[in-house]
Design an enzyme around this catalytic site. Sequence first.
Site, PDB file in Angstrom:
ATOM      1  N   ASN A 289      -8.213  52.519  24.583  1.00  0.00           N
ATOM      2  CA  ASN A 289      -9.278  53.100  25.520  1.00  0.00           C
ATOM      3  C   ASN A 289     -10.699  52.345  25.418  1.00  0.00           C
ATOM      4  O   ASN A 289     -11.368  52.573  24.309  1.00  0.00           O
ATOM      5  CB  ASN A 289      -9.434  54.571  25.663  1.00  0.00           C
ATOM      6  CG  ASN A 289     -10.520  54.960  26.600  1.00  0.00           C
ATOM      7  OD1 ASN A 289     -11.110  54.172  27.252  1.00  0.00           O
ATOM      8  ND2 ASN A 289     -10.717  56.370  26.613  1.00  0.00           N
TER       9      ASN A 289
ATOM     10  N   LYS B 186     -13.186  52.223  27.205  1.00  0.00           N
ATOM     11  CA  LYS B 186     -14.392  52.858  27.460  1.00  0.00           C
ATOM     12  C   LYS B 186     -15.085  52.111  28.461  1.00  0.00           C
ATOM     13  O   LYS B 186     -14.704  50.990  28.866  1.00  0.00           O
ATOM     14  CB  LYS B 186     -14.845  53.773  26.682  1.00  0.00           C
ATOM     15  CG  LYS B 186     -13.907  54.819  25.793  1.00  0.00           C
ATOM     16  CD  LYS B 186     -14.556  55.906  24.955  1.00  0.00           C
ATOM     17  CE  LYS B 186     -13.373  56.608  24.397  1.00  0.00           C
ATOM     18  NZ  LYS B 186     -14.017  57.831  23.542  1.00  0.00           N
TER      19      LYS B 186
ATOM     20  N   HIS C 206      -9.602  62.356  31.094  1.00  0.00           N
ATOM     21  CA  HIS C 206     -10.230  62.297  29.521  1.00  0.00           C
ATOM     22  C   HIS C 206     -11.492  63.256  29.689  1.00  0.00           C
ATOM     23  O   HIS C 206     -12.163  63.504  30.475  1.00  0.00           O
ATOM     24  CB  HIS C 206     -10.775  60.741  29.430  1.00  0.00           C
ATOM     25  CG  HIS C 206     -11.227  60.450  28.126  1.00  0.00           C
ATOM     26  ND1 HIS C 206     -12.374  60.952  27.656  1.00  0.00           N
ATOM     27  CD2 HIS C 206     -10.544  59.808  27.198  1.00  0.00           C
ATOM     28  CE1 HIS C 206     -12.516  60.619  26.305  1.00  0.00           C
ATOM     29  NE2 HIS C 206     -11.281  59.834  26.007  1.00  0.00           N
TER      30      HIS C 206
ATOM     31  N   GLU D 129      -6.407  65.113  22.534  1.00  0.00           N
ATOM     32  CA  GLU D 129      -7.712  64.606  21.960  1.00  0.00           C
ATOM     33  C   GLU D 129      -8.535  65.610  21.678  1.00  0.00           C
ATOM     34  O   GLU D 129      -9.366  66.138  22.756  1.00  0.00           O
ATOM     35  CB  GLU D 129      -8.215  63.453  22.898  1.00  0.00           C
ATOM     36  CG  GLU D 129      -7.396  62.211  23.332  1.00  0.00           C
ATOM     37  CD  GLU D 129      -8.223  61.163  23.494  1.00  0.00           C
ATOM     38  OE1 GLU D 129      -8.162  60.252  22.879  1.00  0.00           O
ATOM     39  OE2 GLU D 129      -9.007  61.168  24.648  1.00  0.00           O
TER      40      GLU D 129
ATOM     41  N   GLY E  13     -15.022  59.946  18.674  1.00  0.00           N
ATOM     42  CA  GLY E  13     -16.258  59.313  18.419  1.00  0.00           C
ATOM     43  C   GLY E  13     -16.979  59.742  17.369  1.00  0.00           C
ATOM     44  O   GLY E  13     -18.259  59.308  17.235  1.00  0.00           O
TER      45      GLY E  13
ATOM     46  N   SER F  51     -11.000  59.244  16.777  1.00  0.00           N
ATOM     47  CA  SER F  51     -11.242  58.872  15.518  1.00  0.00           C
ATOM     48  C   SER F  51     -10.017  58.096  14.707  1.00  0.00           C
ATOM     49  O   SER F  51      -9.809  58.242  13.366  1.00  0.00           O
ATOM     50  CB  SER F  51     -12.216  59.785  14.456  1.00  0.00           C
ATOM     51  OG  SER F  51     -13.432  60.078  15.011  1.00  0.00           O
TER      52      SER F  51
ATOM     53  N   GLY G 172     -10.089  54.758  20.766  1.00  0.00           N
ATOM     54  CA  GLY G 172     -11.281  54.517  21.333  1.00  0.00           C
ATOM     55  C   GLY G 172     -11.979  53.163  20.468  1.00  0.00           C
ATOM     56  O   GLY G 172     -11.473  51.936  20.611  1.00  0.00           O
TER      57      GLY G 172
HETATM   58  P1  13P Z   1     -12.388  57.415  19.285  1.00  0.00           P
HETATM   59  O1  13P Z   1     -11.263  56.682  18.937  1.00  0.00           O
HETATM   60  O2  13P Z   1     -13.419  56.556  19.407  1.00  0.00           O
HETATM   61  O3  13P Z   1     -12.697  58.549  18.636  1.00  0.00           O
HETATM   62  O4  13P Z   1     -12.059  57.590  20.707  1.00  0.00           O
HETATM   63  C1  13P Z   1     -11.066  58.285  21.061  1.00  0.00           C
HETATM   64  C2  13P Z   1     -10.631  58.423  22.575  1.00  0.00           C
HETATM   65  O5  13P Z   1     -11.513  59.050  23.297  1.00  0.00           O
HETATM   66  C3  13P Z   1      -9.551  57.670  23.023  1.00  0.00           C
HETATM   67  O6  13P Z   1      -9.539  57.714  24.619  1.00  0.00           O
END
Ligand code: 13P
Length: 255
Positions: free
Chosen positions: A8, A10, A101, A171, A177, A215, A236
């Site tokens: 993802n 983002k 999400h 998640e 993040g 993460s 992410g």
């Molecule tokens: P991170 O891997 O940056 O923690 O993000 C996870 C996420 O939100 C994937 O959709």
Amino acid sequence: MKKLIAGNWKMNLNAQKASALALDILKGLDDELPLSKVCDFVVFPPCVHLPPINQVIKSSEMKMALGAQDCSQHETDGAHTGEISAAMLADYGCTYVIVGHSERRQGHGETDAIVKAKAAAAHNAGLTAVICIGETDQEREQGQERDIVSRQLLASLPESSNAVNTVIAYEPVWAIGTGKTAKAEDVAAMHALIREKLSGRSGSSQTPRILYGGSMKPENAAELLATPNVDGGLIGGASLKAEQFLAIGRAVRDS
Ligand code: 13P
């Protein structure tokens, strides 16, 4: 079933960097034991980058799939300024779309009912819906995580959901993040609960894949992806570096 490794992106990358990242990932999928033989890969670029990335993927024998980060709950063309329908995404080569999400549930007021309508719209357009669920840190501290995740799951799944057209992404919001990853035993417990609810609902042992997100990176991917009932990862930050994204695939191949 193969594990699904999903990136993802983002709201990141300009057009040139997005295409370069897709190319680097595609090149890496052809290493000594082709990673696409052991995992399915999908990337979710920002919407404006879908057409060029679709071209890049098409010119490389479709070794990975394309998805969008969101779609409209509205299915009929019309007066919905700013919205993009699931059918439009399918036109641009998408086969997946993320819905619900936590960044949209929290930042854009999306309820379970909206997420369910978006997932149904995705199915009607022939897309696989990646339905995201997960508790906040406060909810976990209060011991509510199982109730929250169960409620989100059952209230966000449309009647049209099946093992093929739906993927669930667990998640935990506090792990996104932040660098804080859920413990493997907590992931195992939550994924077992999700699996149980899914098979209870469908009355079948064939259930959607369940991804873990939050993460995930090369250093923790092997353990997380070997956890029972974890069918892949929704990644992410680490999906923005081809080498890290590919290393997560290698963690599956080499385990
Ligand atoms: P991170 O891997 O940056 O923690 O993000 C996870 C996420 O939100 C994937 O959709």
